[in-house]
Design an enzyme around this catalytic site. Structure first.
Site, mmCIF file in Angstrom:
data_model
loop_
_atom_site.group_PDB
_atom_site.id
_atom_site.type_symbol
_atom_site.label_atom_id
_atom_site.label_comp_id
_atom_site.label_asym_id
_atom_site.label_seq_id
_atom_site.Cartn_x
_atom_site.Cartn_y
_atom_site.Cartn_z
ATOM 1 C CG MET A 1 -1.985 -1.125 1.136
ATOM 2 S SD MET A 1 -2.890 -1.254 -0.429
ATOM 3 C CE MET A 1 -3.718 0.307 -0.484
ATOM 4 C CG ASP B 1 -0.984 20.573 -8.116
ATOM 5 O OD1 ASP B 1 -2.044 21.223 -8.284
ATOM 6 O OD2 ASP B 1 -0.055 20.970 -7.389
#
Length: 166
Positions: free
Chosen positions: A113, A128
């Site tokens: 993860m 972004d």
């Protein structure tokens, strides 16, 4: 089917108890792509993006994200990472960047993860930083490539099972 460890005997979500597990060396590698226009990838190659060093900032963001995984994903354990590596491959012909994150620990639970979170945040940071010039960028094919250590043993992604179009 394998029992899902994040559910208790009443089928309620819970954090897995890892107290009895023995620590082992664990490594996970994940990757994904961000596709963009040829003009946008040119900004990265030339180092002329207005917000600065796109890949340098995305690398730091990925490392920071791996360290926050246990706080972002509700049933993940916060773990002490021993190493995080972030690599980028620029493909100017296909106008895409591959981000690969490798996370390591000596512990009782895996780092899959963490590696996957790092890849996601690396790619989102690229988006972004460049969204002012290319809002049509697409993040795709994020997956675990490989993992070692732990009770379930090694895993290597089998490309023959992938149904994604490159």
């Amino acid at each position: 089917m394998t029992d899902l460890t994040h559910f208790n005997e009443s089928n309620e979500a819970h954090m897995v108890d890892i107290a009895a597990k023995m620590p082992t060396q664990r490594i996970a590698r994940a990757s994904g792509y961000i596709n963009m226009s040829h003009d946008t990838i040119k900004l990265i190659v030339e180092g002329s993006a207005k917000k600065g060093d796109v890949l340098g900032i995305a690398r730091i963001a990925a490392i920071q994200a791996t360290k926050q995984t246990g706080f972002l994903i509700p049933l993940c354990h916060p773990i002490a990472l021993t190493h995080v590596r972030v690599d980028f491959e620029i493909d100017t012909d296909l106008a895409r960047i591959k981000a690969t994150v490798t996370a390591s620990t000596e512990g009782k639970t895996g780092v899959e993860m963490e590696a996957l979170t790092g890849v996601n945040i690396a790619l989102l940071t690229i988006y972004d930083m460049l969204k002012a010039v290319d809002k049509a960028m697409v993040i795709t094919q994020i997956h675990l490539e490989e993992k070692t250590g732990g009770k379930s043993g090694p895993f290597v992604f089998d490309n023959s099972l992938e149904n994604l179009i490159y």
